[in-house]
Write an enzyme that holds these catalytic residues in place. Sequence first.
Site, PDB file in Angstrom:
ATOM      1  N   GLY A   1      91.115  29.266  35.780  1.00  0.00           N
ATOM      2  CA  GLY A   1      92.385  29.970  35.662  1.00  0.00           C
ATOM      3  C   GLY A   1      93.507  28.982  35.478  1.00  0.00           C
ATOM      4  O   GLY A   1      93.627  28.381  34.437  1.00  0.00           O
ATOM      5  N   CYS A   2      94.315  28.781  36.477  1.00  0.00           N
ATOM      6  CA  CYS A   2      95.442  27.835  36.523  1.00  0.00           C
ATOM      7  C   CYS A   2      96.768  28.502  36.143  1.00  0.00           C
ATOM      8  O   CYS A   2      96.843  29.256  35.187  1.00  0.00           O
ATOM      9  CB  CYS A   2      95.266  26.612  35.635  1.00  0.00           C
ATOM     10  SG  CYS A   2      93.899  25.554  36.147  1.00  0.00           S
ATOM     11  N   THR A   3      97.790  28.225  36.940  1.00  0.00           N
ATOM     12  CA  THR A   3      99.156  28.648  36.668  1.00  0.00           C
ATOM     13  C   THR A   3     100.050  27.429  36.824  1.00  0.00           C
ATOM     14  O   THR A   3      99.932  26.723  37.819  1.00  0.00           O
ATOM     15  CB  THR A   3      99.605  29.741  37.667  1.00  0.00           C
ATOM     16  OG1 THR A   3      98.682  30.835  37.597  1.00  0.00           O
ATOM     17  CG2 THR A   3     101.010  30.239  37.343  1.00  0.00           C
TER      18      THR A   3
ATOM     19  N   ASP B   1      92.894  26.473  39.411  1.00  0.00           N
ATOM     20  CA  ASP B   1      91.880  27.491  39.723  1.00  0.00           C
ATOM     21  C   ASP B   1      90.592  27.122  38.998  1.00  0.00           C
ATOM     22  O   ASP B   1      90.630  26.839  37.793  1.00  0.00           O
ATOM     23  CB  ASP B   1      92.308  28.877  39.217  1.00  0.00           C
ATOM     24  CG  ASP B   1      93.683  29.300  39.705  1.00  0.00           C
ATOM     25  OD1 ASP B   1      94.205  28.702  40.652  1.00  0.00           O
ATOM     26  OD2 ASP B   1      94.226  30.261  39.118  1.00  0.00           O
TER      27      ASP B   1
END
Length: 359
Positions: A121-123, A141
């Site tokens: 994921g990753c934000t 993520d």
Amino acid sequence: MWRLSFIFLAIPLVLGSPTWNEGLTKAPRYSMNIDLPEEERWESVLQHWNVSEYREMARAVFDSFVNKETMQLLEIIAGSLDYYLPSPYAGEIRGIAKFFQMDVGEMVLYNLFYDITLSGGCTSIVAQDSKGNIWHARNWDYYFPATLRNWTVVVDFQSHGKTLYTATSFIGQVGVFTGQRPNAFTVSLNERDEGTILDDMIQILKALISDKTVFTSFQIRDALSRNDTATFDSALQRLAYHPETAPNYYIIGGVKSTEGAVITRARLTAVDVWRLDLSSGRWFVLETNYDHWKSPPKWDYRRSHGNKAMNAIGQDAIDLEAMLKVLSLPLVCNPMTVYTTLMSAAHPSSYATFFRHCD
Ligand SMILES: *[C@@H]1O[C@H](CO)[C@@H](O)[C@H](O)[C@H]1NC(C)=O
Ligand SMILES: *[C@@H]1O[C@H](CO)[C@@H](O)[C@H](O)[C@H]1NC(C)=O
Ligand SMILES: *[C@@H]1O[C@H](CO)[C@@H](O)[C@H](O)[C@H]1NC(C)=O
């Protein structure tokens, strides 16, 4: 990405007070002396891990991803490591393999694993406050979050006792996905991809062998370490336009007003550079894993929740603590979130990585 969908669907939308300030644990931080020979420089960091436990955990994680074709490609690369992986990466990987008593080919796989399986994921968010300070925060993520928490480490890369750059990494990995060059820029990587893990891995290894492209994690460490990328603008140019092995998003923050951008990359070059633009009211840019001009899938609320929370906080009140709050919101922080890093190139001592455990 489809693998993530069931997790996001399974989590009900919880509106409640986020727990961002309830005693988060910082990742361990060590310095590494890059004046030492490549083969020896990681020892000061690796010595904090148990050799046999590391090896066992690494094999458990990676076994499921490796098939025959991948192994053959890896053997080609490992056989001419210095040709495919430029200095200092080949030497450092050799040193790490020796430390953990593993094959070099195996260690190459462990190093390229994140590059070639970027499907997490990753934000990431870069914001400019009303005084012109630039703040950068990111969630990482990924699969196997428990194992990756065990390996998460902040490394200060030093020469003559001075920190040239800082990175959050995983033990055994010589490339970088989150880092800071003090008083110049901060950078984080988010995945941009549609393929399956195995397809990617084979495509990317083939690209490396036939085109000698650069791996994402090495591209970032190169930008952090090179003398000709010691400013926000020069680093942005390199990260956007130097050919590399896989598509992705780079989120980059600088030291002064308007120095912030999301770079949307194809393998060979950027397809878009989305900069902070105060005149049109864009005081922050937030990236998850979708092109910013397209809508995210309905099941993934990270972008909409993040944007809403940033706007609710507002430009006057934004700082790293407020961004940690945004990155702690339910769904934004999720079961795959391994760590949150807070950073600001103009305030290099604020660099911090926290372990996350979000349900
Ligand atoms: C490393 O872990 C193994 C297995 O848990 C243990 O037997 C060994 O004593 C540990 N080694 C060190 C140096 O702590
Ligand atoms: C990492 O995992 C090993 C094996 O399960 C465990 O012994 C060790 O305490 C863990 N280390 C950290 C820092 O969590
Ligand atoms: C960067 O510049 C310094 C000082 O001029 C020099 O010592 C160093 O070797 C250079 N590093 C690289 C990677 O070129």
